[in-house]
Design an enzyme around this catalytic site. Sequence first.
Site, PDB file in Angstrom:
ATOM      1  N   HIS A 240      -6.057   6.467   0.876  1.00  0.00           N
ATOM      2  CA  HIS A 240      -6.194   7.935   1.451  1.00  0.00           C
ATOM      3  C   HIS A 240      -7.563   8.474   1.529  1.00  0.00           C
ATOM      4  CE1 HIS A 240      -6.392   8.442  -3.162  1.00  0.00           C
ATOM      5  NE2 HIS A 240      -6.707   9.467  -2.856  1.00  0.00           N
TER       6      HIS A 240
ATOM      7  N   HIS B   8     -10.072  11.559   1.910  1.00  0.00           N
ATOM      8  CA  HIS B   8     -10.088  13.185   1.927  1.00  0.00           C
ATOM      9  C   HIS B   8     -11.114  13.675   3.031  1.00  0.00           C
ATOM     10  CE1 HIS B   8      -8.672  13.045  -2.401  1.00  0.00           C
ATOM     11  NE2 HIS B   8      -9.258  12.029  -2.241  1.00  0.00           N
TER      12      HIS B   8
END
Length: 134
Positions: A99, A101
């Site tokens: 992931h 951000h």
Amino acid sequence: MEKDVFCRILDGELPSRKIYEDEYTFVFMDAADDVDGHTLVIPKKHCRNTLDCDAETLHHVIDTVQKVAKHYVEDCGYDGVDILNANEPSAGQTVFHLHYHIIPRKENDGVPSFPKYTGTKLSKDELFQKLKMM
């Protein structure tokens, strides 16, 4: 093997505030109320992090990161974005599903961009010899 929280979001087992989705990626607001607009970009294909992700999946993720970041700046009134990614526990990774951000930024918003580092332990020459790829 137990599914990570992001796989559970992808499978519809947990709710999310979806910002964007395409065939390869899913983008949603982070559940933490830490900073306005904190967004996560994940691949639909499970990868632990950038270090083990295949090139095609990583390419799709980075394309989506750029698309969402541009949207925040060009369409949502932000001045810029921070794009952050941690790989493995020593770097601060706590959810082991790749992931990135995206933190939308405004000029003088007071949100810190980088951690405060304490200085190197090795000389620049030692670091160069250790890190170069030639």
